[in-house]
Design a protein around this motif. Sequence first.
Motif, PDB file in Angstrom:
ATOM      1  N   PHE A 129       0.853  -1.188   0.000  1.00 50.20           N
ATOM      2  CA  PHE A 129       0.000   0.000   0.000  1.00 50.20           C
ATOM      3  C   PHE A 129       0.890   1.239   0.000  1.00 50.20           C
ATOM      4  O   PHE A 129       2.041   1.192   0.440  1.00 50.20           O
ATOM      5  N   VAL A 130       0.354   2.370  -0.474  1.00 49.12           N
ATOM      6  CA  VAL A 130       1.172   3.576  -0.611  1.00 49.12           C
ATOM      7  C   VAL A 130       1.698   4.101   0.728  1.00 49.12           C
ATOM      8  O   VAL A 130       2.684   4.834   0.768  1.00 49.12           O
ATOM      9  N   ILE A 131       1.037   3.744   1.822  1.00 49.15           N
ATOM     10  CA  ILE A 131       1.543   4.060   3.162  1.00 49.15           C
ATOM     11  C   ILE A 131       1.587   2.763   3.947  1.00 49.15           C
ATOM     12  O   ILE A 131       0.554   2.155   4.206  1.00 49.15           O
ATOM     13  N   ASP A 132       2.775   2.343   4.308  1.00 47.17           N
ATOM     14  CA  ASP A 132       2.927   1.108   5.075  1.00 47.17           C
ATOM     15  C   ASP A 132       3.973   1.332   6.170  1.00 47.17           C
ATOM     16  O   ASP A 132       5.176   1.365   5.897  1.00 47.17           O
ATOM     17  N   PRO A 133       3.537   1.504   7.419  1.00 47.93           N
ATOM     18  CA  PRO A 133       4.472   1.785   8.515  1.00 47.93           C
ATOM     19  C   PRO A 133       5.556   0.724   8.692  1.00 47.93           C
ATOM     20  O   PRO A 133       6.675   1.060   9.106  1.00 47.93           O
ATOM     21  N   LEU A 134       5.253  -0.532   8.377  1.00 48.19           N
ATOM     22  CA  LEU A 134       6.255  -1.583   8.561  1.00 48.19           C
ATOM     23  C   LEU A 134       7.417  -1.427   7.584  1.00 48.19           C
ATOM     24  O   LEU A 134       8.523  -1.897   7.856  1.00 48.19           O
ATOM     25  N   TYR A 135       7.175  -0.776   6.466  1.00 47.69           N
ATOM     26  CA  TYR A 135       8.264  -0.475   5.536  1.00 47.69           C
ATOM     27  C   TYR A 135       9.019   0.774   5.988  1.00 47.69           C
ATOM     28  O   TYR A 135      10.251   0.805   6.003  1.00 47.69           O
ATOM     29  N   THR A 136       8.280   1.799   6.363  1.00 48.52           N
ATOM     30  CA  THR A 136       8.868   3.123   6.569  1.00 48.52           C
ATOM     31  C   THR A 136       9.554   3.306   7.920  1.00 48.52           C
ATOM     32  O   THR A 136      10.674   3.835   7.986  1.00 48.52           O
ATOM     33  N   LEU A 137       8.906   2.902   9.010  1.00 48.88           N
ATOM     34  CA  LEU A 137       9.406   3.270  10.339  1.00 48.88           C
ATOM     35  C   LEU A 137      10.770   2.669  10.684  1.00 48.88           C
ATOM     36  O   LEU A 137      11.651   3.389  11.175  1.00 48.88           O
TER      37      LEU A 137
END
Length: 334
Positions: A129-137
């Motif tokens: 998805f365009v926002i995925d906390p597990l990728y970003t954080l």
Amino acid sequence: MDSLTQIVLGAAVGELALGKKMGNKAILWGAIAGTIPDLDVMTKWFFDPVRANELHRGFSHSIFFSLLAAPLFGWLLSKIYKKSEAGWRDWTLLMFLGLFTHPLLDAFTTWGTQLFWPSPYKVSFKSIFVIDPLYTLPFLLCVVLAMRLKRENPKRRSYAKIGLIISSSYLLLTLILKGYTYTKFEASLIAQNIEYIDIQTKPTPFNSVLWTANVETADAYRIGYYSIFDKSPTIQFSTIPKNHELLGAIAEDPLIERLIRLTEGWYTIDQQEDTLLFNDLRFGQLDFEDPKSPFVFSYELYYNANELHAREPEKKFRDGYSLLKKLFVRMGGI
């Protein structure tokens, strides 16, 4: 992906490309490079919604743009920092990595990316998805730790590498989960004797646990949801009629043909009083539990001076907290 994620990715590759010579300046310019392709969103200020969406993730997200723009930005930065250790080649490499990794990451989302522009083909793995906390954080944490250290410290580079390895591994995991959940959707369709033409699967917002499938049948679409924590093998599919016949004579209008290309053929038509809505099925509905919920992307068709136009309908306020609560509860499985 969202702007924060692209900034973090650009910052990490900036550190790996030029951190030893430029320190946090490399992180800064890597972050800037990672945001440049998304400047194409400004097209919405100059074009109608259909044209703006056609242009989004086009030229600025292509390999051609990265190869063209990187040497130009590299030359400019080499002039700004002409007294530094970094030269034109160093800055060109940093800018290329920042510019190119942006559309490469976007290719894993649902919208797709014209990596091979001017070819209209969009690369779209539909696995994140365009926002995925597990990728970003976790990635963000690694970049912040790197920034806090002096440029001579070898741990800076190590933190950037770790962030890149963790995020890339997560991307690989989303592809594996996509393949796994696809088999579950397919098996459930077969078990229920549902004849289908095509299937598209993608994760629901903010996670890679709960997946959804758009299933095309002869005269309707079936939409189902499956969590990797589901215990029941049976997936319930809601039915949404295509209603393509509602277009009538305007089906041959060039605008309709453009909308069909934009949605890759995944669309439904709704009639609300005297107004037709052209719904893009790929991005789902605002409330995943309500088959009658508005679609995230839709176009209101209308005539102006005997010419067919499309505009995005005004979105009504919805209880975001309630929708998120439903989503996280469903992620837990049934």
